[in-house]
Write an enzyme that holds these catalytic residues in place. Structure first.
Site, PDB file in Angstrom:
ATOM      1  N   ASP A  21       0.835  -1.213   0.000  1.00  0.00           N
ATOM      2  CA  ASP A  21       0.000   0.000   0.000  1.00  0.00           C
ATOM      3  C   ASP A  21       0.867   1.260   0.000  1.00  0.00           C
ATOM      4  O   ASP A  21       1.983   1.253   0.509  1.00  0.00           O
ATOM      5  CB  ASP A  21      -0.900  -0.035   1.252  1.00  0.00           C
ATOM      6  N   GLY A  22       0.317   2.321  -0.554  1.00  0.00           N
ATOM      7  CA  GLY A  22       0.976   3.636  -0.461  1.00  0.00           C
ATOM      8  C   GLY A  22       1.570   4.130  -1.771  1.00  0.00           C
ATOM      9  O   GLY A  22       2.269   5.146  -1.778  1.00  0.00           O
ATOM     10  N   ASN A  23       1.300   3.442  -2.858  1.00  0.00           N
ATOM     11  CA  ASN A  23       1.863   3.870  -4.154  1.00  0.00           C
ATOM     12  C   ASN A  23       1.371   5.269  -4.540  1.00  0.00           C
ATOM     13  O   ASN A  23       2.136   6.095  -5.025  1.00  0.00           O
ATOM     14  CB  ASN A  23       1.456   2.898  -5.273  1.00  0.00           C
ATOM     15  N   GLY A  24       0.073   5.506  -4.337  1.00  0.00           N
ATOM     16  CA  GLY A  24      -0.529   6.783  -4.718  1.00  0.00           C
ATOM     17  C   GLY A  24       0.086   7.931  -3.923  1.00  0.00           C
ATOM     18  O   GLY A  24       0.457   8.971  -4.476  1.00  0.00           O
TER      19      GLY A  24
ATOM     20  N   TRP B 263       2.974   7.956  -2.431  1.00  0.00           N
ATOM     21  CA  TRP B 263       4.391   8.102  -2.819  1.00  0.00           C
ATOM     22  C   TRP B 263       4.497   9.021  -4.041  1.00  0.00           C
ATOM     23  O   TRP B 263       5.342   9.923  -4.084  1.00  0.00           O
ATOM     24  CB  TRP B 263       4.959   6.714  -3.155  1.00  0.00           C
TER      25      TRP B 263
ATOM     26  N   ARG C 201      -0.503   9.173 -10.005  1.00  0.00           N
ATOM     27  CA  ARG C 201      -0.579   7.971  -9.161  1.00  0.00           C
ATOM     28  C   ARG C 201       0.083   6.759  -9.817  1.00  0.00           C
ATOM     29  O   ARG C 201       0.731   5.953  -9.152  1.00  0.00           O
ATOM     30  CB  ARG C 201      -2.054   7.634  -8.870  1.00  0.00           C
TER      31      ARG C 201
ATOM     32  N   HIS D 251       2.629   3.279  -8.867  1.00  0.00           N
ATOM     33  CA  HIS D 251       2.423   1.846  -9.147  1.00  0.00           C
ATOM     34  C   HIS D 251       3.626   1.268  -9.906  1.00  0.00           C
ATOM     35  O   HIS D 251       4.040   0.143  -9.664  1.00  0.00           O
ATOM     36  CB  HIS D 251       1.145   1.637  -9.960  1.00  0.00           C
TER      37      HIS D 251
ATOM     38  N   THR E 270     -10.748  -7.017  -5.488  1.00  0.00           N
ATOM     39  CA  THR E 270     -12.022  -6.958  -6.229  1.00  0.00           C
ATOM     40  C   THR E 270     -12.659  -5.570  -6.093  1.00  0.00           C
ATOM     41  O   THR E 270     -13.520  -5.199  -6.881  1.00  0.00           O
ATOM     42  CB  THR E 270     -13.006  -8.041  -5.707  1.00  0.00           C
TER      43      THR E 270
ATOM     44  N   TRP F 175     -11.567  -2.164  -8.796  1.00  0.00           N
ATOM     45  CA  TRP F 175     -12.228  -1.794 -10.067  1.00  0.00           C
ATOM     46  C   TRP F 175     -12.898  -0.432  -9.951  1.00  0.00           C
ATOM     47  O   TRP F 175     -13.207   0.195 -10.963  1.00  0.00           O
ATOM     48  CB  TRP F 175     -13.281  -2.837 -10.464  1.00  0.00           C
TER      49      TRP F 175
ATOM     50  N   LEU G 272      10.773 -20.749  -4.497  1.00  0.00           N
ATOM     51  CA  LEU G 272       9.792 -19.807  -3.951  1.00  0.00           C
ATOM     52  C   LEU G 272       8.528 -19.740  -4.814  1.00  0.00           C
ATOM     53  O   LEU G 272       8.610 -19.607  -6.039  1.00  0.00           O
ATOM     54  CB  LEU G 272      10.415 -18.402  -3.900  1.00  0.00           C
TER      55      LEU G 272
ATOM     56  N   SER H  36      -8.507  -4.920   4.594  1.00  0.00           N
ATOM     57  CA  SER H  36      -9.033  -4.622   3.258  1.00  0.00           C
ATOM     58  C   SER H  36      -9.452  -5.884   2.495  1.00  0.00           C
ATOM     59  O   SER H  36      -9.063  -6.082   1.328  1.00  0.00           O
ATOM     60  CB  SER H  36      -8.002  -3.836   2.448  1.00  0.00           C
TER      61      SER H  36
HETATM   62  C1  FPP Z   1      -2.245   0.254  -3.188  1.00  0.00           C
HETATM   63  O1  FPP Z   1      -1.682   1.553  -3.141  1.00  0.00           O
HETATM   64  C2  FPP Z   1      -1.635  -0.469  -4.276  1.00  0.00           C
HETATM   65  C3  FPP Z   1      -2.328  -1.069  -5.297  1.00  0.00           C
HETATM   66  C4  FPP Z   1      -3.787  -1.064  -5.384  1.00  0.00           C
HETATM   67  C5  FPP Z   1      -1.598  -1.734  -6.376  1.00  0.00           C
HETATM   68  C6  FPP Z   1      -0.411  -2.504  -5.952  1.00  0.00           C
HETATM   69  C7  FPP Z   1       0.319  -2.962  -7.135  1.00  0.00           C
HETATM   70  C8  FPP Z   1       1.663  -2.981  -7.234  1.00  0.00           C
HETATM   71  C9  FPP Z   1       2.569  -2.556  -6.145  1.00  0.00           C
HETATM   72  C10 FPP Z   1       2.322  -3.477  -8.458  1.00  0.00           C
HETATM   73  C11 FPP Z   1       1.737  -4.778  -8.936  1.00  0.00           C
HETATM   74  C12 FPP Z   1       2.633  -5.425  -9.865  1.00  0.00           C
HETATM   75  C13 FPP Z   1       2.380  -6.577 -10.504  1.00  0.00           C
HETATM   76  C14 FPP Z   1       3.446  -7.177 -11.298  1.00  0.00           C
HETATM   77  C15 FPP Z   1       1.087  -7.267 -10.453  1.00  0.00           C
HETATM   78  P1  FPP Z   1      -2.631   2.803  -3.356  1.00  0.00           P
HETATM   79  O2  FPP Z   1      -2.693   3.093  -4.805  1.00  0.00           O
HETATM   80  O3  FPP Z   1      -3.968   2.531  -2.733  1.00  0.00           O
HETATM   81  O4  FPP Z   1      -1.854   3.910  -2.578  1.00  0.00           O
HETATM   82  P2  FPP Z   1      -2.499   5.106  -1.747  1.00  0.00           P
HETATM   83  O5  FPP Z   1      -3.245   4.480  -0.603  1.00  0.00           O
HETATM   84  O6  FPP Z   1      -1.298   5.862  -1.312  1.00  0.00           O
HETATM   85  O7  FPP Z   1      -3.375   5.873  -2.680  1.00  0.00           O
END
Ligand code: FPP
Length: 257
Positions: A37-40, A42, A50, A54, A83, A86, A148, A213
């Site tokens: 979590d936390g990509n957005g 970041w 956003r 990812h 799920t 989406w 693994l 979640s």
């Molecule tokens: C949640 O962060 C992250 C996701 C919903 C996507 C996670 C996916 C990846 C890290 C890459 C996947 C890679 C493959 C190869 C399948 P968020 O977007 O909700 O972050 P935020 O809470 O900061 O907005």
């Protein structure tokens, strides 16, 4: 504390990294599950869209797979798309759905070489064709391996998984294959998508959110949880070791004493 106990003067004090002090190659959790979590956030912190978060999050997966494999972890489950995801804007969903293709397109030869087995947990049918194709190719290309297990939870939701499991048990009762008296925890586990995997020993969630979640609600019943404020794109091998070290210092009692 140690310095105080053995009467060391301030100038002589040794700073021991608690992680390195406690981390041991013994007692490595066999199954680690991660809510990445936390990509957005970041990306937002850097004024980027956003999806840039990812993409960076995807790059982190390489390092974490490599170090999990080296440490002897048996299963690494990564929550890549729920799920509920989406509901995000279509451009973001499309980007996320392309990530398996991107990641596996670039990484499949090294995953094969590193003896990694790729698999997926989730509702496959609803995924776009290109996502299914990328996952199938990787699953097929790594099926001869026995190292693994890299398990992508993709279009995964735990509550619907449990409902499907219950329906499937009901059908077997209806056909006389199972007696209702024999329905047990083990039987429900066998009717989940993870039937061939042991439950996670350790759950990691990044970004400071303290919730599940809709992730593996049944399977995480006795797992150890480790939460960190670190955002997923900043997560590294050192953080993984920190989580494992915390796990090694827990006492798993499974309700006993
Ligand atoms: C949640 O962060 C992250 C996701 C919903 C996507 C996670 C996916 C990846 C890290 C890459 C996947 C890679 C493959 C190869 C399948 P968020 O977007 O909700 O972050 P935020 O809470 O900061 O907005």
């Amino acid at each position: 504390m140690l310095n105080k106990l053995i009467g060391r003067k301030k100038s002589e004090q040794i700073k021991v990294d608690p992680v390195l002090q406690e981390f041991s190659k013994e007692n490595i959790p066999e199954h680690i599950a991660i809510i990445m979590d936390g990509n957005g956030r970041w990306a937002k912190k850097r004024g980027l869209p956003r999806v840039a978060g990812h993409r960076e999050g995807m790059n982190v997966i390489r390092e974490i797979v490599r170090s999990s494999n080296e440490l002897g972890v048996k299963v690494l489950t990564l929550y890549a798309f729920s799920t509920e995801n989406w509901k995000r804007p279509k451009t973001e969903v499309d980007f996320l759905m392309r990530l398996p293709e991107r990641f596996l397109g670039a990484e499949l030869p090294s995953l094969i070489e590193e003896n990694v087995v790729v698999r997926m947990t989730g509702e496959r049918e609803k995924l776009p064709e290109y996502t299914k194709r990328a996952v199938d190719k990787a699953v097929d290309g790594t099926k001869q391996n026995n190292g693994l297990i890299l398990n992508f939870a993709l279009n995964y939701g735990s509550r619907s998984e449990i409902i499907d499991g219950i329906k499937s048990i009901y059908h077997e009762i209806d056909k006389g294959k199972i007696n209702i008296k024999d329905v047990s925890e083990a039987i429900l586990s066998e009717h989940l998508m993870t039937s061939d995997l042991d439950d996670p020993d350790l759950l990691i969630r990044t970004s400071g959110e303290i919730r599940l979640s809709n992730f593996m609600l049944w399977q995480l019943a006795y797992s150890e949880f480790w939460f960190t404020d670190v955002l997923w794109p900043d997560f590294s091998e050192e953080h993984l070791k920190e989580a494992i070290s915390a796990y090694q210092n827990r006492q798993r009692r499974y309700g006993g004493v």
